[in-house]
Design an enzyme around this catalytic site. Structure first.
Site, PDB file in Angstrom:
ATOM      1  N   GLU A   8      -2.117  -9.773  -3.342  1.00  0.00           N
ATOM      2  CA  GLU A   8      -3.139 -10.577  -4.020  1.00  0.00           C
ATOM      3  C   GLU A   8      -2.617 -11.084  -5.372  1.00  0.00           C
ATOM      4  O   GLU A   8      -3.407 -11.420  -6.246  1.00  0.00           O
ATOM      5  CB  GLU A   8      -4.450  -9.802  -4.192  1.00  0.00           C
ATOM      6  CG  GLU A   8      -4.348  -8.300  -4.333  1.00  0.00           C
ATOM      7  CD  GLU A   8      -3.565  -7.836  -5.542  1.00  0.00           C
ATOM      8  OE1 GLU A   8      -3.505  -8.554  -6.549  1.00  0.00           O
ATOM      9  OE2 GLU A   8      -2.989  -6.740  -5.470  1.00  0.00           O
ATOM     10  N   SER A  21       5.740  -5.265  -4.693  1.00  0.00           N
ATOM     11  CA  SER A  21       4.784  -4.831  -3.677  1.00  0.00           C
ATOM     12  C   SER A  21       5.081  -5.573  -2.370  1.00  0.00           C
ATOM     13  O   SER A  21       6.199  -5.490  -1.867  1.00  0.00           O
ATOM     14  CB  SER A  21       3.350  -5.067  -4.173  1.00  0.00           C
ATOM     15  OG  SER A  21       2.410  -4.435  -3.337  1.00  0.00           O
ATOM     16  N   ASP A  43       3.471   6.563  -4.466  1.00  0.00           N
ATOM     17  CA  ASP A  43       3.066   5.300  -3.862  1.00  0.00           C
ATOM     18  C   ASP A  43       2.407   5.587  -2.519  1.00  0.00           C
ATOM     19  O   ASP A  43       2.787   6.533  -1.818  1.00  0.00           O
ATOM     20  CB  ASP A  43       4.309   4.421  -3.657  1.00  0.00           C
ATOM     21  CG  ASP A  43       3.989   2.962  -3.405  1.00  0.00           C
ATOM     22  OD1 ASP A  43       2.954   2.669  -2.781  1.00  0.00           O
ATOM     23  OD2 ASP A  43       4.790   2.107  -3.822  1.00  0.00           O
ATOM     24  N   HIS A  45       2.318   3.233  -7.236  1.00  0.00           N
ATOM     25  CA  HIS A  45       2.729   1.992  -6.593  1.00  0.00           C
ATOM     26  C   HIS A  45       3.368   1.063  -7.625  1.00  0.00           C
ATOM     27  O   HIS A  45       2.767   0.738  -8.647  1.00  0.00           O
ATOM     28  CB  HIS A  45       1.525   1.309  -5.939  1.00  0.00           C
ATOM     29  CG  HIS A  45       1.878   0.073  -5.181  1.00  0.00           C
ATOM     30  ND1 HIS A  45       2.890   0.038  -4.246  1.00  0.00           N
ATOM     31  CD2 HIS A  45       1.359  -1.182  -5.221  1.00  0.00           C
ATOM     32  CE1 HIS A  45       2.973  -1.173  -3.738  1.00  0.00           C
ATOM     33  NE2 HIS A  45       2.064  -1.938  -4.315  1.00  0.00           N
TER      34      HIS A  45
END
Length: 367
Positions: free
Chosen positions: A148, A217, A300, A329
């Site tokens: 995102e 990510s 993570d 993360h």
């Protein structure tokens, strides 16, 4: 869209370290946490974006363009974090506002961000390039966003790279930002990375033999596949990335909804099938031929089996593996140190031209 989690989105997904390191001020974060109950998360950040824009306009009127650019960048980040938790009209509204604010900020940044409007397979794909001061040509780092996140979010990491004499290029790929309208998350992200390589190799200010890719990510997944499939890349960083989505069941409810949204499907099962196929890299990882930096946090949600996959499939002579025993993360909870280490590694490879010895830091885990 109903989210199955009973936890508020900002409590489930919010990572203070990420926002602050990306440039959101501590005071704004506290304001979001302590906002009046009648003000929604979305409205708080969108109102704050408006305030920063107004401050920037006053600075422009006074001839302080540099301050105006910084304020507009803050406004764009506010719009980013207003919308990133939602899957309805707020998402589109926040995205459009973020794009607008960043376009205003781009020429005022130091160094400025120049927009290049590419078209790939008939799809418009804007790319922003920032060139460091000093005589060129310069190495360059292509930065890839995550599930995102978009091209406007990498400003602070860009600055670390620029300060070390490397140019930056940012763009939105399938399922991201300005491209989301035209194409959902897909298994061919490397095609769009290669289009940016084409752009950079055509610029006199860029060294054609020193172009790297850095992905955060989900972008870390894309970076690995791009490095495996694009031989012109001279270095790769997978920052909190992953090789596959076999760990779907470990994802939080809101993250699963995010996968469904960017896949443009109706159900979570359809999303699982789509992203599982689209994000598979194990078949190409042995093709990587450039120095490759892997950053992974023990805490993570991406399981440690990813490290085993990397060790099994990425040629060891190219591998620089860093496993942070206390990292979450992308290791956002560890402050700026991991970002500085990645920026310095890129400097060593691309600017200094060092031949680095393959290393494994923090692995195997002891204790």
């Amino acid at each position: 869209m109903t989210v199955t989690s009973q936890v508020k989105p900002e409590d489930e997904m919010l990572n203070w370290g990420r926002l602050i390191l990306d440039g959101v001020s501590y005071s704004d974060m506290v304001g979001a946490r302590d906002r009046p109950k009648e003000i929604t998360w979305f409205d708080y950040w969108m109102n704050l974006a408006n305030e920063y824009e107004q401050d920037a306009e006053r600075k422009v009127a006074l001839g302080h363009d540099l301050s105006a650019g910084e304020l507009l960048m803050s406004a764009a980040l506010c719009a980013q974090y207003a919308q990133f938790l939602w899957f309805d009209e707020r998402r589109q509204k926040g995205q459009a506002r973020k794009v607008e604010l960043y376009q205003k900020a781009a020429p005022l940044l130091s160094p400025p961000a120049e927009r290049h409007d590419l078209v790939v397979d008939g799809i418009p794909m804007p790319v922003y390039v920032r060139i460091p001061e000093g005589p060129g040509p310069h190495p360059a780092v292509i930065m890839l966003g995550g599930l995102e996140s978009t091209k406007e979010e990498s400003f602070q990491m860009e600055n670390l790279v620029l300060d070390r004499g490397m140019a930056t290029a940012t763009f939105d790929g399938p399922g991201q930002g300005e491209m989301f309208e035209h194409k959902r998350l897909a298994g061919d992200y490397e095609k769009y990375t290669s289009a940016v390589v084409d752009l950079l190799t055509g610029l006199e200010t860029i060294r054609n033999d020193a172009i790297a890719v850095l992905g955060r990510s989900l972008g870390g997944n894309y970076a690995l596949k791009s490095a495996a499939c694009e031989p012109r890349l001279a270095a790769c960083i997978s920052w909190g990335g992953f090789s596959d989505l076999d760990y779907w069941d470990l994802e939080t409810p809101l993250t699963k909804e995010s996968w469904r949204y960017v896949s443009k499907v109706g159900t979570l099962e359809e999303a699982r099938q789509h992203v599982h196929a689209a994000l598979e890299t194990r078949d190409v990882l042995p093709q990587i031929t450039c120095p490759t930096y892997i950053l992974h946090g023990v805490h993570d949600e991406v399981p440690l089996s990813f490290v085993d996959t990397v060790l099994d499939l990425v040629p060891k002579q190219h591998l620089h593996l860093v496993v942070e025993k206390d990292g979450d993360h992308c290791c956002h909870n560890l402050g700026i140190r991991p970002r500085l280490e990645m920026a310095d590694w890129l400097y060593d490879v691309l600017v200094a031209g060092k031949t680095l010895t393959p290393t494994m830091k923090g692995w195997p885990i002891n204790g």
